[in-house]
Design an enzyme around this catalytic site. Structure first.
Site, mmCIF file in Angstrom:
data_model
loop_
_atom_site.group_PDB
_atom_site.id
_atom_site.type_symbol
_atom_site.label_atom_id
_atom_site.label_comp_id
_atom_site.label_asym_id
_atom_site.label_seq_id
_atom_site.Cartn_x
_atom_site.Cartn_y
_atom_site.Cartn_z
ATOM 1 N N THR A 1 0.859 -1.184 0.000
ATOM 2 C CA THR A 1 0.000 0.000 0.000
ATOM 3 C C THR A 1 0.895 1.235 0.000
ATOM 4 O O THR A 1 2.126 1.124 -0.033
ATOM 5 C CB THR A 1 -0.906 0.025 1.242
ATOM 6 O OG1 THR A 1 -0.110 0.333 2.407
ATOM 7 C CG2 THR A 1 -1.602 -1.317 1.443
ATOM 8 N N CYS A 2 0.281 2.412 0.079
ATOM 9 C CA CYS A 2 1.092 3.640 0.084
ATOM 10 C C CYS A 2 1.939 3.747 1.343
ATOM 11 O O CYS A 2 2.962 4.432 1.356
ATOM 12 C CB CYS A 2 0.200 4.866 -0.062
ATOM 13 S SG CYS A 2 -1.015 5.067 1.264
ATOM 14 N N SER B 1 -1.573 1.758 11.450
ATOM 15 C CA SER B 1 -1.746 2.687 10.336
ATOM 16 C C SER B 1 -1.275 4.086 10.701
ATOM 17 O O SER B 1 -1.222 4.455 11.876
ATOM 18 C CB SER B 1 -3.218 2.750 9.924
ATOM 19 O OG SER B 1 -3.665 1.501 9.458
ATOM 20 N N GLN C 1 -9.535 1.608 5.631
ATOM 21 C CA GLN C 1 -9.161 1.202 4.278
ATOM 22 C C GLN C 1 -8.178 0.041 4.256
ATOM 23 O O GLN C 1 -8.204 -0.794 3.361
ATOM 24 C CB GLN C 1 -8.558 2.391 3.506
ATOM 25 C CG GLN C 1 -9.565 3.391 2.998
ATOM 26 C CD GLN C 1 -9.998 4.368 4.083
ATOM 27 O OE1 GLN C 1 -9.296 4.534 5.082
ATOM 28 N NE2 GLN C 1 -11.157 4.973 3.907
ATOM 29 N N GLN D 1 -7.695 -3.393 1.758
ATOM 30 C CA GLN D 1 -6.452 -3.620 1.011
ATOM 31 C C GLN D 1 -5.839 -4.968 1.382
ATOM 32 O O GLN D 1 -5.323 -5.691 0.524
ATOM 33 C CB GLN D 1 -5.474 -2.479 1.306
ATOM 34 C CG GLN D 1 -5.929 -1.139 0.767
ATOM 35 C CD GLN D 1 -5.118 0.024 1.331
ATOM 36 O OE1 GLN D 1 -4.628 -0.015 2.463
ATOM 37 N NE2 GLN D 1 -4.965 1.073 0.545
ATOM 38 N N ALA E 1 -8.573 6.630 -10.927
ATOM 39 C CA ALA E 1 -10.005 6.412 -10.681
ATOM 40 C C ALA E 1 -10.218 5.234 -9.741
ATOM 41 O O ALA E 1 -11.261 4.586 -9.764
ATOM 42 C CB ALA E 1 -10.740 6.172 -12.003
ATOM 43 N N GLU F 1 -9.963 3.342 -5.690
ATOM 44 C CA GLU F 1 -10.707 3.521 -4.446
ATOM 45 C C GLU F 1 -10.324 4.811 -3.725
ATOM 46 O O GLU F 1 -11.188 5.536 -3.227
ATOM 47 C CB GLU F 1 -10.471 2.316 -3.528
ATOM 48 C CG GLU F 1 -11.227 2.393 -2.215
ATOM 49 C CD GLU F 1 -10.927 1.218 -1.288
ATOM 50 O OE1 GLU F 1 -11.506 1.174 -0.196
ATOM 51 O OE2 GLU F 1 -10.118 0.346 -1.667
ATOM 52 N N ILE G 1 -9.061 7.604 -4.940
ATOM 53 C CA ILE G 1 -9.564 8.775 -5.658
ATOM 54 C C ILE G 1 -11.067 8.919 -5.458
ATOM 55 O O ILE G 1 -11.587 10.035 -5.290
ATOM 56 C CB ILE G 1 -9.218 8.672 -7.163
ATOM 57 C CG1 ILE G 1 -7.707 8.895 -7.370
ATOM 58 C CG2 ILE G 1 -10.018 9.693 -7.970
ATOM 59 C CD1 ILE G 1 -7.196 10.267 -6.990
#
Length: 419
Positions: A48-49, A104, A111, A115, A185, A187, A189
């Site tokens: 993830t990010c 997190s 979220q 993920q 486009a 999740e 965003i």
């Protein structure tokens, strides 16, 4: 085989490191196959990010770390200072905490669970999950649900999307007159679009690799009475100067917005400010853009202070959540340790069954010769008793001192002998 979690996250590595070990979601399946060919019997990858983590069953975690550096064409020494390696119960605890939102950047954010589930589905489809990881992830999602249900860990949580809106309001005040551009486009965003739409900006545009997905999101925004449209990424340079707010989150492995594009836009805008939020890892916007005048660029790491709002109440809930996690780790490890005994139990049963078959065969032959069934059964029972008790009796007779005492106590426990 042992259970390991190997990875980096927002607390151990800056975005400059995380973006170099991130995985393209479309290539995760093939990456998992490579990992299982390099020392892991089971594997899943969470990327993830804010984190990249390998969940694997292996006897040598160093092989998995070596594979990670080779896959991303990195020197091991370059990422080693940022890597954490959790074995067995620590790995279980980490998985439970991650899925519950306890690890997190935004404490309690929901979220990450979605993920995590998507990563597990990819591993399942790739065929790289076995009994151990399947059981781990099943328990992981159960714990996450329990934490969400029984604590207020998600209460008053400020998401990345909400933080982006807050920062934009600090720059422009009321953003009702601003034109907003979303790049991607997915999740994230969609979440950002929902938050910005609530502020009724002048217009919202979706730039995406395919026009269809961008158009679907634009139509959803239009239904809220906001002027919106979709465009292809290839058309972005010609229109970039039109936008006051830019939010980007794609899976691109290379920057989409370069320094030159932004410099050109700033000149065309006559130095009117542009607010930019890059939620992608790897980054979508070249980092040199942050040095330009009239540009306010924020990455996921820059948002950490904003999303910490309201953290006090969530920290109290986190204490309750940590207690749930600790109890569930203990339960899982009991299953894990019992699992190690399965081969021994099977071998013991096979050995006893072989004895039973041999003695039964002898008894049947004696019956066929016409011997008394009573005598045959008596002989069978004595023979089985002697064979079953031979090994423990022999071991006890051959032991001495402390070893004898320990073995005697063990046998009493096993056979429930009271003395």
């Amino acid at each position: 085989m042992q259970l390991y979690v190997i990875g980096v996250n927002h607390t151990t590595a800056p975005i400059q490191i995380r973006e170099h070990v991130a995985f393209d979601s479309e290539l995760l399946g093939s990456a998992l196959h490579e990992l299982t060919q390099n020392g892991a019997s089971e594997a899943a990858i969470l990327s993830t990010c804010n984190r990249t983590e390998l969940y694997c069953s292996t006897d040598d975690p160093q092989k998995a770390l070596d594979w990670l550096s080779q896959y991303h064409h990195l020197e091991k020494d370059a990422i080693a200072p940022y890597i954490y390696t959790f074995p067995d119960d620590e790995a279980v605890k980490h998985a439970f905490r991650v899925a519950s939102g306890l690890d997190s950047m935004v404490l309690g954010e929901p979220q990450i669970l979605g993920q995590f589930k998507q990563s597990v589905k990819i591993a399942q489809d790739a065929g790289t999950l076995g009994t151990l990881l399947h059981k781990l992830f099943q328990r992981t999602f159960e714990v996450a649900k329990e934490v969400r249900t029984n604590t207020d860990i998600g209460a008053n949580s400020i998401s990345m999307a909400a933080a982006a809106v807050k920062l934009a309001q600090r720059i422009f005040g009321n953003i009702g007159e601003q034109k907003v551009l979303f790049i991607g486009a997915g999740e994230m965003i969609e979440l950002c679009a929902d938050h910005f739409a609530a502020q009724k900006p002048k217009s919202m545009t979706i730039a995406n690799r395919t026009i269809e997905r961008g158009s679907n999101l634009a139509q959803k925004i239009s239904s809220q009475g906001i002027q919106s449209q979709a465009m292809l990424l290839n058309d972005l340079p010609a229109h970039f100067a039109d936008f006051d707010i830019v939010v980007t989150s794609t899976a691109s492995q290379l920057p989409i917005i370069g320094l030159g594009m932004v410099e050109t836009a700033i000149k065309a805008r006559r130095h009117r400010p542009i607010f930019m939020v890059d939620l992608a890892v790897p980054r979508d916007i070249e980092h040199e853009v942050a040095e330009l005048d009239d540009v306010f660029l924020y990455t996921v790491d820059d948002l950490s202070q904003v999303v910490s709002d309201g953290i006090e109440n969530r920290q109290i809930a986190a204490i309750e959540a940590e207690t749930i996690v600790a109890n569930r780790v203990e339960n899982f490890m009991q299953w894990f340790k019992k699992r190690d005994a399965v081969p021994t139990i099977k071998a013991l049963r096979d050995q006893v069954d072989a004895m039973r078959k041999a003695e039964t065969e002898k008894a049947l032959k004696q019956l066929q010769k016409g011997e008394s069934p009573e005598k045959v059964l008596e002989a069978l029972s004595i023979a089985l008793s002697n064979k079953f008790l031979h090994a423990p009796s022999h071991a006890l007779n051959q032991s001495h001192g402390d070893e004898h005492a320990k073995l005697e106590d063990t046998l009493k426990q096993l056979y429930q002998i009271k003395s």
